[in-house]
Design a protein around this motif. Sequence first.
Motif, PDB file in Angstrom:
ATOM      1  N   ASP A  17      60.461   2.180  16.348  1.00 45.11           N
ATOM      2  CA  ASP A  17      60.325   1.144  15.211  1.00 45.11           C
ATOM      3  C   ASP A  17      61.181   0.214  15.309  1.00 45.11           C
ATOM      4  N   ALA A  18      62.714   0.850  14.523  1.00 46.05           N
ATOM      5  CA  ALA A  18      63.565  -0.242  14.095  1.00 46.05           C
ATOM      6  C   ALA A  18      63.638  -1.077  15.257  1.00 46.05           C
ATOM      7  N   LEU A  19      63.543  -0.470  16.752  1.00 47.00           N
ATOM      8  CA  LEU A  19      64.435  -1.315  17.723  1.00 47.00           C
ATOM      9  C   LEU A  19      63.371  -2.580  18.054  1.00 47.00           C
ATOM     10  N   ILE A  20      61.733  -1.926  18.326  1.00 48.14           N
ATOM     11  CA  ILE A  20      60.702  -2.711  18.617  1.00 48.14           C
ATOM     12  C   ILE A  20      60.787  -4.235  17.817  1.00 48.14           C
ATOM     13  N   THR A  21      61.327  -3.761  15.983  1.00 45.30           N
ATOM     14  CA  THR A  21      61.406  -5.138  14.875  1.00 45.30           C
ATOM     15  C   THR A  21      62.132  -6.055  15.614  1.00 45.30           C
ATOM     16  N   LEU A  22      63.647  -4.966  16.034  1.00 45.58           N
ATOM     17  CA  LEU A  22      64.263  -6.197  16.631  1.00 45.58           C
ATOM     18  C   LEU A  22      64.274  -6.849  17.270  1.00 45.58           C
ATOM     19  N   CYS A  23      63.879  -6.286  18.666  1.00 47.85           N
ATOM     20  CA  CYS A  23      63.211  -6.918  19.872  1.00 47.85           C
ATOM     21  C   CYS A  23      62.831  -8.361  19.265  1.00 47.85           C
ATOM     22  N   GLN A  24      61.726  -8.008  18.493  1.00 44.28           N
ATOM     23  CA  GLN A  24      60.350  -8.969  18.036  1.00 44.28           C
ATOM     24  C   GLN A  24      61.131 -10.530  17.446  1.00 44.28           C
ATOM     25  N   SER A  25      62.578  -9.659  16.607  1.00 45.58           N
ATOM     26  CA  SER A  25      62.661 -10.977  15.611  1.00 45.58           C
ATOM     27  C   SER A  25      63.940 -11.663  16.557  1.00 45.58           C
ATOM     28  N   CYS A  26      64.642 -10.820  17.257  1.00 46.73           N
ATOM     29  CA  CYS A  26      66.040 -11.665  18.209  1.00 46.73           C
ATOM     30  C   CYS A  26      65.611 -11.561  19.549  1.00 46.73           C
ATOM     31  N   ALA A  27      66.444 -12.635  19.921  1.00 43.88           N
ATOM     32  CA  ALA A  27      66.649 -12.857  21.486  1.00 43.88           C
ATOM     33  C   ALA A  27      68.162 -12.039  22.146  1.00 43.88           C
ATOM     34  N   ILE A  28      67.347 -10.651  23.051  1.00 39.40           N
ATOM     35  CA  ILE A  28      68.105  -9.508  23.409  1.00 39.40           C
ATOM     36  C   ILE A  28      68.169  -9.893  24.971  1.00 39.40           C
ATOM     37  N   ASP A  29      69.232 -10.733  25.489  1.00 39.69           N
ATOM     38  CA  ASP A  29      69.562 -10.597  26.830  1.00 39.69           C
ATOM     39  C   ASP A  29      69.295  -8.975  27.453  1.00 39.69           C
ATOM     40  N   GLY A  30      69.764  -8.426  27.390  1.00 42.14           N
ATOM     41  CA  GLY A  30      69.504  -7.316  28.274  1.00 42.14           C
ATOM     42  C   GLY A  30      70.447  -5.815  27.450  1.00 42.14           C
ATOM     43  N   VAL A  31      70.043  -4.966  27.906  1.00 45.54           N
ATOM     44  CA  VAL A  31      70.572  -3.966  26.712  1.00 45.54           C
ATOM     45  C   VAL A  31      70.608  -2.047  27.954  1.00 45.54           C
ATOM     46  N   VAL A  32      71.696  -0.988  27.245  1.00 39.45           N
ATOM     47  CA  VAL A  32      72.268  -0.554  27.946  1.00 39.45           C
ATOM     48  C   VAL A  32      71.916   0.663  27.936  1.00 39.45           C
ATOM     49  N   LEU A  33      71.122   1.097  28.723  1.00 40.57           N
ATOM     50  CA  LEU A  33      70.357   2.409  27.392  1.00 40.57           C
ATOM     51  C   LEU A  33      72.131   3.721  28.024  1.00 40.57           C
ATOM     52  N   VAL A  34      71.656   4.879  26.554  1.00 43.90           N
ATOM     53  CA  VAL A  34      72.732   5.843  26.758  1.00 43.90           C
ATOM     54  C   VAL A  34      71.238   7.045  26.502  1.00 43.90           C
ATOM     55  N   THR A  35      71.738   7.802  28.044  1.00 42.87           N
ATOM     56  CA  THR A  35      71.697   9.625  27.830  1.00 42.87           C
ATOM     57  C   THR A  35      72.390  10.584  28.071  1.00 42.87           C
ATOM     58  N   THR A  36      71.925  11.496  27.846  1.00 46.04           N
ATOM     59  CA  THR A  36      72.747  12.996  28.446  1.00 46.04           C
ATOM     60  C   THR A  36      72.334  13.784  29.713  1.00 46.04           C
ATOM     61  N   PRO A  37      73.014  14.627  29.685  1.00 47.92           N
ATOM     62  CA  PRO A  37      72.134  15.292  30.448  1.00 47.92           C
ATOM     63  C   PRO A  37      70.550  15.996  30.795  1.00 47.92           C
ATOM     64  N   ALA A  38      70.896  16.079  29.773  1.00 49.66           N
ATOM     65  CA  ALA A  38      70.093  17.290  28.768  1.00 49.66           C
ATOM     66  C   ALA A  38      68.167  16.526  29.256  1.00 49.66           C
ATOM     67  N   LYS A  39      67.524  17.888  30.300  1.00 51.26           N
ATOM     68  CA  LYS A  39      65.589  16.691  30.195  1.00 51.26           C
ATOM     69  C   LYS A  39      65.608  16.654  29.070  1.00 51.26           C
ATOM     70  N   VAL A  40      65.377  16.552  27.248  1.00 52.31           N
ATOM     71  CA  VAL A  40      65.211  16.459  26.628  1.00 52.31           C
ATOM     72  C   VAL A  40      65.277  15.297  26.366  1.00 52.31           C
ATOM     73  N   SER A  41      66.279  14.634  26.700  1.00 47.68           N
ATOM     74  CA  SER A  41      66.823  13.336  26.353  1.00 47.68           C
ATOM     75  C   SER A  41      66.457  12.433  27.525  1.00 47.68           C
ATOM     76  N   TYR A  42      66.181  12.842  28.687  1.00 49.78           N
ATOM     77  CA  TYR A  42      65.939  11.929  29.261  1.00 49.78           C
ATOM     78  C   TYR A  42      64.130  11.701  28.717  1.00 49.78           C
ATOM     79  N   VAL A  43      63.935  12.287  28.589  1.00 45.75           N
ATOM     80  CA  VAL A  43      62.470  12.329  28.329  1.00 45.75           C
ATOM     81  C   VAL A  43      62.343  11.183  26.978  1.00 45.75           C
ATOM     82  N   ASP A  44      62.781  10.967  26.471  1.00 45.24           N
ATOM     83  CA  ASP A  44      63.105  10.757  24.978  1.00 45.24           C
ATOM     84  C   ASP A  44      63.490   9.496  25.290  1.00 45.24           C
ATOM     85  N   VAL A  45      64.635   8.778  26.347  1.00 42.83           N
ATOM     86  CA  VAL A  45      65.263   6.895  26.874  1.00 42.83           C
ATOM     87  C   VAL A  45      64.184   7.258  28.006  1.00 42.83           C
TER      88      VAL A  45
END
Length: 244
Positions: A17-45
């Motif tokens: 929710d916080a990211l959605i609000t941020l994207c809707q209220s600010c002009a974001i030119d791009g994002v870097v996705l950070v994950t870990t090797p764990a499958k649960v992290s992949y599902v979340d990211v």
Amino acid sequence: MALLMILDFADWTGTGDALITLCQSCAIDGVVLVTTPAKVSYVDVVKGLEMFHRLRVPTISVVENMAYFKCPGGSVHYLFGRGSGDNLARDAGLAPPVQVPISEATSRANDMALPLMLVEPASDEAEAYRETIGRIFSFFDNREDEKRQREAVETSGQGMSGARVKLTAKGFDVAVQIIGSDRAEQFTVDVYEWRRWAGDPKAATALEEPPSLELLEGEKVKLISPDGAFSHVFSMEELRQRQQ
């Protein structure tokens, strides 16, 4: 009873929710996705990747933290498995992830309250950070290249109530000019943003030639990618709302 009240009346705000609000209220030119090797992290990211795609925020790169451990002898061990970062990068249509290893370098830098790049500049972690920074700079350099490579493209036609509509594309900007007997207006829209709003899968890449702009009946504008594989129609009101 207390547990039922918590489940029924608590405002369970999701982590996105916080990211959605941020994207809707600010002009974001791009994002870097950070994950870990764990499958649960992949599902979340990957949910975050899908959210940014819907919000038309381009993904710059994928970084896989705790990707591996390197023994003093040089052998590499994947303590948390491998492949999730590669899958995420493939889903995003990007280069393989930048892999940040597990080692004592980060811990030593933290204990000294100093940046890792100063304490361990030759470490694998520092090299991973440099590669990530390089990808970010490359992403924005591509946008500048697109701006330099584009030449002015102009199209004009008849608008509503006999008004003359002229579109002039140059660099990242498209100037929209409408002149009629009862009105005269001019505003500018960022073409790169047009492509993002339209959901163009190649919006984050540089263009070797400018997209085509076609004026349609009812003062609608059709944006067509250089290879003709993608197009989108905007109403003039949409462009007014998104002008610079």
